[in-house]
Design a protein around this motif. Structure first.
Motif, PDB file in Angstrom:
ATOM      1  N   PHE A 172      23.861  36.268  31.170  1.00 19.08           N
ATOM      2  CA  PHE A 172      22.267  35.737  31.543  1.00 19.08           C
ATOM      3  C   PHE A 172      22.351  34.124  31.248  1.00 19.08           C
ATOM      4  CE2 PHE A 172      20.129  39.694  31.909  1.00 19.08           C
ATOM      5  CZ  PHE A 172      20.733  40.421  31.033  1.00 19.08           C
ATOM      6  N   ALA A 216      14.411  39.362  32.841  1.00 19.91           N
ATOM      7  CA  ALA A 216      15.863  38.804  33.320  1.00 19.91           C
ATOM      8  C   ALA A 216      16.558  39.252  34.351  1.00 19.91           C
ATOM      9  CB  ALA A 216      16.692  38.545  32.102  1.00 19.91           C
ATOM     10  N   GLY A 264      18.960  31.421  26.846  1.00 16.77           N
ATOM     11  CA  GLY A 264      18.214  32.767  26.448  1.00 16.77           C
ATOM     12  C   GLY A 264      18.814  33.326  25.175  1.00 16.77           C
ATOM     13  N   PRO A 265      18.229  34.452  24.815  1.00 12.30           N
ATOM     14  CA  PRO A 265      18.550  35.111  23.443  1.00 12.30           C
ATOM     15  C   PRO A 265      19.923  35.631  23.453  1.00 12.30           C
ATOM     16  CG  PRO A 265      17.027  36.561  24.788  1.00 12.30           C
ATOM     17  CD  PRO A 265      16.929  35.128  25.519  1.00 12.30           C
ATOM     18  N   SER A 266      20.359  36.213  24.430  1.00  8.35           N
ATOM     19  CA  SER A 266      21.913  36.717  24.591  1.00  8.35           C
ATOM     20  C   SER A 266      22.714  35.354  24.373  1.00  8.35           C
ATOM     21  CB  SER A 266      22.150  37.383  25.962  1.00  8.35           C
ATOM     22  OG  SER A 266      21.667  38.557  26.155  1.00  8.35           O
ATOM     23  N   SER A 323      17.426  44.463  32.989  1.00  8.46           N
ATOM     24  CA  SER A 323      17.584  43.590  31.771  1.00  8.46           C
ATOM     25  C   SER A 323      16.640  44.422  30.858  1.00  8.46           C
ATOM     26  CB  SER A 323      17.013  42.041  32.323  1.00  8.46           C
ATOM     27  OG  SER A 323      15.679  41.794  32.671  1.00  8.46           O
ATOM     28  N   GLY A 324      16.763  43.740  29.793  1.00 10.25           N
ATOM     29  CA  GLY A 324      16.091  44.004  28.545  1.00 10.25           C
ATOM     30  C   GLY A 324      14.603  44.013  28.563  1.00 10.25           C
ATOM     31  N   GLN A 373      12.618  39.744  23.723  1.00  5.42           N
ATOM     32  CA  GLN A 373      13.159  39.875  22.517  1.00  5.42           C
ATOM     33  C   GLN A 373      12.553  38.938  21.595  1.00  5.42           C
ATOM     34  OE1 GLN A 373      17.554  40.502  22.213  1.00  5.42           O
ATOM     35  NE2 GLN A 373      17.702  40.006  24.518  1.00  5.42           N
ATOM     36  N   GLY A 393      17.724  35.030  33.292  1.00  3.84           N
ATOM     37  CA  GLY A 393      17.634  35.104  31.966  1.00  3.84           C
ATOM     38  C   GLY A 393      16.199  34.653  31.388  1.00  3.84           C
ATOM     39  N   THR A 394      16.008  35.081  30.187  1.00  6.13           N
ATOM     40  CA  THR A 394      14.582  34.857  29.727  1.00  6.13           C
ATOM     41  C   THR A 394      14.566  33.577  29.136  1.00  6.13           C
ATOM     42  OG1 THR A 394      15.283  36.213  27.802  1.00  6.13           O
ATOM     43  CG2 THR A 394      13.823  37.142  29.475  1.00  6.13           C
ATOM     44  N   GLY A 395      15.645  32.686  28.990  1.00  2.00           N
ATOM     45  CA  GLY A 395      15.634  31.553  28.652  1.00  2.00           C
ATOM     46  C   GLY A 395      14.734  30.835  29.776  1.00  2.00           C
TER      47      GLY A 395
END
Ligand code: MLT
Length: 322
Positions: free
Chosen positions: A34, A154, A38-40, A158-159, A201, A182-184
């Motif tokens: 991602f 994402a 983001g969180p990852s 994705s999660g 997340q 990505g969730t960023g």
């Protein structure tokens, strides 16, 4: 001839042994599937910084994005099985994607588990312009809209997408998904008011919630997060039983020498047990895996159990990917 074959096999075995004994002799790359920010990406970079101390070599983080993380995982899975390429991922990339995409690799047969990493509950967040202050008001607002609200993800599988599907199932409310790499980047658009919400997340949203740039409605769990005690749970806020925790992990290509996997696992476990690293991760709402779950075998068993649990749910959602 037999002597020649035995000699060749012995040389190969010794070569492998030597490579494991010298491992690592050059930088290790963790592929995060991602976008940066983001969180990852955040978790991988925090862990990489500490793992390089244990490994005595640079640990790089490379973002290889797209298709719900499946492109980056594929890149890692097809890398040489020598320990120098690590696949970072989670419930979405190493479980859900297998039920959604024709991957070109097998999430279990083509990867060896290294270590289960921290997990965190999901959180329901919206842009500040949404006229709701509580989860009940948010659900009413969503139900009253003439068209579905936009929810950042994402990408399919994705999660944040799996969490959105679970939210739809729990509420009967349809969402219009807006996929990002990505969730960023999704969070940037939420802060800017370009999308309505994310089932995200906690580790990705918590700092924006603290800054007041987005609004939190509930932690998707039955217990509050210690580092954000003022955010109610879904059980408290009107959506009892809607719980989802996203766990992360690290894998290497199948066939990586066991001694090499053991060194990578030891470096990850030392990072997870480093007080400064734990403080950084727990401040993001992340919870460390129990000690007995920090082995490669524990991650392998967990991933298989999660595949058995989630594939029927995801396949029933009939997710279409173009
Ligand atoms: C996800 O939604 O799968 C992840 O939060 C994406 C990311 O880590 O950027």
């Amino acid at each position: 001839m037999r002597k020649l074959v035995l000699t060749v096999l012995a040389t190969l075995a010794l070569g492998g042994l030597a490579s494991a004994q010298n491992f690592p002799s050059r930088p290790v790359t963790i592929i995060v599937p991602f976008s940066a920010g983001g969180p990852s990406d955040a978790m991988a970079r925090i862990l990489a910084e500490r793992m390089k101390v244990s490994l005595g070599e640079t640990v790089l983080v490379e973002n290889v994005t797209g298709a719900g993380g499946s492109i980056g995982v594929g890149r890692a899975a097809k890398s040489p099985p020598d320990g120098y390429t690590v696949s970072f991922g989670h419930l979405g990339t190493h479980v859900a994607n297998g039920a959604i995409y024709k991957l070109g690799y097998d999430l279990v047969e083509d990867l060896d588990p290294v270590a289960l990493l921290p997990s965190n509950p999901m959180i329901i967040v919206s842009k500040n312009a949404v006229p709701a202050k509580t989860l009940k008001e948010l659900l009413d607002w969503l139900k009253s809209r003439p068209s579905p609200a936009t929810a950042g993800t994402a990408g399919a599988g994705s999660g944040s997408h799996v969490a959105g599907l679970a939210f739809e199932a729990a509420t009967g409310i349809k969402l219009q998904y807006v996929p990002y790499r990505g969730t960023g980047p999704a969070m940037n658009d939420l802060v800017a008011g370009q999308i309505d919400m994310i089932v995200d997340q906690t580790s990705n949203s918590i700092q924006q919630v603290r800054a007041g740039t987005i609004r939190a409605y509930a932690i998707v769990d039955n217990k509050r997060v210690d580092s954000a005690p003022d955010i109610p749970t879904t059980d408290e806020a009107g959506l009892p039983g809607f719980h989802m925790t996203l766990w992360s992990g690290m894998w290497v290509p199948k066939g990586t020498p066991k001694d090499v996997i053991a060194k990578l696992n030891a470096a990850a476990v030392e990072a997870l047990n480093d007080p400064a690293v734990r403080k950084q991760l727990e401040n993001l709402g992340l919870q460390m895996p129990p000690k007995d779950k920090q082995t490669p075998a524990a991650l392998g068993a967990w991933q298989k159990a999660e595949i058995a649990k989630w594939w029927p749910i995801i396949k029933a959602a009939n997710v279409k990917v173009d």
